[in-house]
Design an enzyme around this catalytic site. Structure first.
Site, PDB file in Angstrom:
ATOM      1  N   ILE A 141      -1.248  -0.714  -4.277  1.00  0.00           N
ATOM      2  CA  ILE A 141      -2.410   0.165  -4.110  1.00  0.00           C
ATOM      3  C   ILE A 141      -1.895   1.576  -3.859  1.00  0.00           C
ATOM      4  O   ILE A 141      -1.181   1.818  -2.892  1.00  0.00           O
ATOM      5  CB  ILE A 141      -3.288  -0.279  -2.918  1.00  0.00           C
ATOM      6  CG1 ILE A 141      -3.758  -1.728  -3.099  1.00  0.00           C
ATOM      7  CG2 ILE A 141      -4.474   0.647  -2.740  1.00  0.00           C
ATOM      8  CD1 ILE A 141      -4.515  -2.272  -1.906  1.00  0.00           C
ATOM      9  N   SER A 201       0.412   3.345  -5.180  1.00  0.00           N
ATOM     10  CA  SER A 201       1.868   3.517  -5.144  1.00  0.00           C
ATOM     11  C   SER A 201       2.305   4.371  -6.329  1.00  0.00           C
ATOM     12  O   SER A 201       2.126   3.968  -7.479  1.00  0.00           O
ATOM     13  CB  SER A 201       2.570   2.151  -5.204  1.00  0.00           C
ATOM     14  OG  SER A 201       2.235   1.362  -4.092  1.00  0.00           O
ATOM     15  N   TYR A 232       0.846  -1.195   0.000  1.00  0.00           N
ATOM     16  CA  TYR A 232       0.000   0.000   0.000  1.00  0.00           C
ATOM     17  C   TYR A 232       0.883   1.247   0.000  1.00  0.00           C
ATOM     18  O   TYR A 232       1.751   1.415   0.854  1.00  0.00           O
ATOM     19  CB  TYR A 232      -0.926  -0.002   1.214  1.00  0.00           C
ATOM     20  CG  TYR A 232      -1.635   1.315   1.449  1.00  0.00           C
ATOM     21  CD1 TYR A 232      -2.471   1.853   0.471  1.00  0.00           C
ATOM     22  CD2 TYR A 232      -1.459   2.019   2.634  1.00  0.00           C
ATOM     23  CE1 TYR A 232      -3.117   3.064   0.678  1.00  0.00           C
ATOM     24  CE2 TYR A 232      -2.109   3.224   2.846  1.00  0.00           C
ATOM     25  CZ  TYR A 232      -2.934   3.744   1.867  1.00  0.00           C
ATOM     26  OH  TYR A 232      -3.565   4.947   2.070  1.00  0.00           O
ATOM     27  N   CYS A 233       0.672   2.139  -0.978  1.00  0.00           N
ATOM     28  CA  CYS A 233       1.375   3.417  -1.087  1.00  0.00           C
ATOM     29  C   CYS A 233       2.884   3.178  -1.072  1.00  0.00           C
ATOM     30  O   CYS A 233       3.416   2.474  -1.905  1.00  0.00           O
ATOM     31  CB  CYS A 233       0.919   4.354   0.024  1.00  0.00           C
ATOM     32  SG  CYS A 233       1.295   6.094  -0.297  1.00  0.00           S
ATOM     33  N   MET A 234       3.601   3.760  -0.113  1.00  0.00           N
ATOM     34  CA  MET A 234       5.045   3.571  -0.082  1.00  0.00           C
ATOM     35  C   MET A 234       5.423   2.114   0.147  1.00  0.00           C
ATOM     36  O   MET A 234       6.514   1.681  -0.232  1.00  0.00           O
ATOM     37  CB  MET A 234       5.664   4.444   1.007  1.00  0.00           C
ATOM     38  CG  MET A 234       7.185   4.458   0.982  1.00  0.00           C
ATOM     39  SD  MET A 234       7.910   5.487   2.266  1.00  0.00           S
ATOM     40  CE  MET A 234       9.656   5.276   1.900  1.00  0.00           C
TER      41      MET A 234
END
Length: 231
Positions: free
Chosen positions: A182, A184, A157-159
């Site tokens: 997700i 990213s 998720y993200c980073m």
């Protein structure tokens, strides 16, 4: 002559609200809905830990106001959830009826999660090398040992997705079957009109780099939190 409205209902509501506030103060754990899905730690290295989730016996789980049936057959390859840095790992298990962890298990996944922990001043020497080249490989090995599977799947998720991409880029033989990300940010040059602006700005930026060999030196580790003006 009009009768005056009774104050009793409003007084009762106020008393009830006050009672709830007092209860929250005295027993806050009764009102916490995050991180309720059962889990156990299978690996720990410093502040980093790997969780393994289990779903209590049930025929279905709540998903919002709907229900999702729990599959009896399970996927063979375990799934590791990789959160971003700087957030709580229970983002994946926000509420009993708003839990990605529970949903994935209901869909037959064997779910693990990397908890990056809460770094303090004592952990100021942590860097990307720690997360990408040490903790991620060890987490993958721990999940393989616990599950008995030769491979794992990753969901970042993200980073967390960027950390997974860095890990796979630096470890081409990693035992990872698949990666899902997700939110990213991977390629800013592909982000529509803004991406074109970034692409044009990158040309003079690279020229300046070639002319002056400008680079960002590593910051002093004493700066555990980067000052706002420097950022």
């Amino acid at each position: 002559m009009a009768s005056r409205p009774s104050l009793r209902p409003s007084l009762k509501n106020s008393a009830r609200a006050l009672g709830h506030m007092v209860e929250r103060r005295r027993h806050p754990h009764r009102f916490i809905q995050t991180d309720k899905t059962p889990w156990e730690v299978i690996h720990r290295d410093g502040i980093m830990a790997v969780r393994h989730y289990s779903l209590p016996p049930m025929e279905q789980i709540a998903l919002g106001e709907e229900s999702v049936p729990v599959r009896r057959d399970k996927h063979r390859v375990p799934l590791i959830l990789v959160p971003a840095l700087g957030i709580r790992c229970w983002t994946f298990d926000l509420m009993p009826n708003r839990s990605l962890v529970r949903y994935l298990m209901a869909r037959g996944h064997d779910v693990y999660l990397i908890d990056w922990g809460q770094p303090s001043q004592a952990d100021r020497e942590l860097d990307l090398d720690t997360y990408v080249n040490h903790w991620l490989p060890r987490a993958v090995d721990a999940v393989r040992a616990a599950s008995g599977s030769d491979q794992v799947n990753l969901l970042g998720y993200c980073m967390g997705g960027l950390l997974c991409l860095l890990y796979l880029g630096g470890h081409p033989q990693a035992p990872v079957r698949s990666l899902a990300t997700i939110a990213s940010p991977v390629n800013f040059h592909k982000s529509g009109p803004f991406g074109k602006v970034f692409s044009l700005a990158a040309i003079p930026a690279m020229k300046i780099h070639d002319w002056f060999q400008f680079r960002l030196e590593p910051l002093d580790s004493k700066l555990f939190h980067i000052p706002a003006d420097l950022l």
